[in-house]
Scaffold this active site. Structure first.
Site, PDB file in Angstrom:
ATOM      1  N   SER A 237       7.625   7.407  -1.697  1.00 31.54           N
ATOM      2  CA  SER A 237       6.767   6.654  -0.792  1.00 31.54           C
ATOM      3  C   SER A 237       5.306   6.800  -1.203  1.00 31.54           C
ATOM      4  O   SER A 237       4.932   6.455  -2.331  1.00 31.54           O
ATOM      5  CB  SER A 237       7.025   7.110   0.645  1.00 31.54           C
ATOM      6  OG  SER A 237       6.509   6.204   1.575  1.00 31.54           O
TER       7      SER A 237
ATOM      8  N   GLU B   9      15.181  -1.410   2.717  1.00 24.34           N
ATOM      9  CA  GLU B   9      13.793  -0.955   2.814  1.00 24.34           C
ATOM     10  C   GLU B   9      12.819  -2.121   2.908  1.00 24.34           C
ATOM     11  O   GLU B   9      12.905  -3.072   2.135  1.00 24.34           O
ATOM     12  CB  GLU B   9      13.399  -0.158   1.568  1.00 24.34           C
ATOM     13  CG  GLU B   9      14.163   1.104   1.307  1.00 24.34           C
ATOM     14  CD  GLU B   9      13.405   2.018   0.367  1.00 24.34           C
ATOM     15  OE1 GLU B   9      12.183   2.208   0.575  1.00 24.34           O
ATOM     16  OE2 GLU B   9      14.019   2.533  -0.570  1.00 24.34           O
TER      17      GLU B   9
ATOM     18  N   HIS C  86      14.820   4.136   3.202  1.00 25.24           N
ATOM     19  CA  HIS C  86      13.615   4.650   2.566  1.00 25.24           C
ATOM     20  C   HIS C  86      13.761   6.134   2.203  1.00 25.24           C
ATOM     21  O   HIS C  86      14.107   6.960   3.044  1.00 25.24           O
ATOM     22  CB  HIS C  86      12.440   4.464   3.527  1.00 25.24           C
ATOM     23  CG  HIS C  86      11.107   4.773   2.947  1.00 25.24           C
ATOM     24  ND1 HIS C  86      10.527   4.010   1.950  1.00 25.24           N
ATOM     25  CD2 HIS C  86      10.219   5.751   3.231  1.00 25.24           C
ATOM     26  CE1 HIS C  86       9.350   4.504   1.651  1.00 25.24           C
ATOM     27  NE2 HIS C  86       9.133   5.566   2.410  1.00 25.24           N
TER      28      HIS C  86
END
Length: 299
Positions: free
Chosen positions: A146, A241, A271
């Site tokens: 991320s 996602e 995610h």
């Protein structure tokens, strides 16, 4: 191939996440992230060693039989506001075992208390620290999930701007590469993603940018940078996602810059799913894929 029982496993994980909705208070948000990502303990045979890099807390980890002469420098996700050594300890130690190398995870400064460029400065401090420990650029894989994936790319762009050697490879899990939030999958996958939505991303971006940095600055949104000459990259992303397009467009941009990029898309995965590899066969398979990539790049 994704294991046949992954539908049951991912459904159970989704239920766990749904049972702990994200609170409004920042301190509670940070605690909630740790509660759902650090739910599985690390194996007892992993050797952990805390350390300080200046004022920043960090951790070494080493699985039995791993090569301590090679290292994964890992940056946790959390949108630059959350995440910690604790939240990603299971993921980073699992990755180190899969790759057969030592890991260094850092507790970089977070927004809103410390907006950009604090996290990048801390990433650079960790990179420089590895040099003092005898690691050359070719001994190091840099990675993160991320925001940590975006920070990985930002570090490489900063090193490249100084004409400095780059790491041997990049491991990018569900990377957040566009703080302008322009990917079509933000809307297309909104109903499918249990974690990341446009309003939340906008809040994170505003806190990190603090009204001082444009959202398309390559050091916060690497998607808009000059990606020529970057190291080989393994990009892993799930189909459930909202940030799917951040990964897909990154792979395209790297390809257009004549870079080596492997885009690995995982059906039904959410995610940063390798965080939960202790309960997801697809998480373990993703780490195995990362391990093979690391061995190929580190030699």
């Amino acid at each position: 191939m994704t294991p046949p029982d992954d539908r049951h496993e991912i459904a159970a994980l989704r239920a766990l996440i749904a049972a702990s909705p994200r609170p409004a208070n920042l301190a509670e948000r940070r605690a909630r992230m740790e509660s759902i990502t650090a739910i599985d303990p690390i194996p007892l045979d992993i050797a952990m060693a805390p350390l300080q890099i200046g004022a920043m807390a960090a951790e070494w980890s080493l699985a039995p039989g791993s090569d301590a002469r090679k290292a994964l420098l890992f940056f946790h996700g959390g949108g630059y506001l959350s995440g910690s050594l604790k939240s990603h300890r299971t993921m980073v130690t699992g990755a180190g075992r899969a790759a057969g190398i030592r890991t260094l995870a850092i507790d970089y400064r977070r927004a809103p208390e410390h907006p950009f460029p604090a996290a990048l400065e801390d990433a650079r401090a960790a990179w420089d620290f590895l040099a003092t420990q005898g690691y050359g650029p070719g001994d190091i894989l840099v990675g993160g999930d991320s925001a940590g994936g975006g920070l990985t790319l930002a570090l490489c762009l900063a090193l490249k701007a100084e004409r400095l050697p780059l790491p041997a490879g990049l491991w990018l899990v569900s990377p957040w590469t566009d703080l302008k939030i322009t990917g079509a999958s933000i809307a297309e996958k909104d109903a499918d993603d249990p974690l990341i939505h446009r309003g939340y991303l906008q809040e994170l971006a505003e806190a990190y940018l603090a009204g001082r940095t444009p959202a398309d600055d390559p050091l916060v949104s690497p998607l808009y940078g000059d990606l020529a000459g970057l190291p080989p990259a393994l990009i892993q992303v799930g189909t459930a996602e909202t940030l799917l397009d951040d990964a897909v467009r990154l792979a395209r941009r790297l390809a257009l810059a004549d870079g080596r990029a492997t885009l690995s898309v995982w059906p039904r995965m959410i995610h940063a799913w390798p965080i939960w590899h202790a309960r997801l066969a697809a998480g373990r398979a993703a780490l195995a894929e990362m391990g093979a990539f690391a061995r190929a790049q580190l030699g």
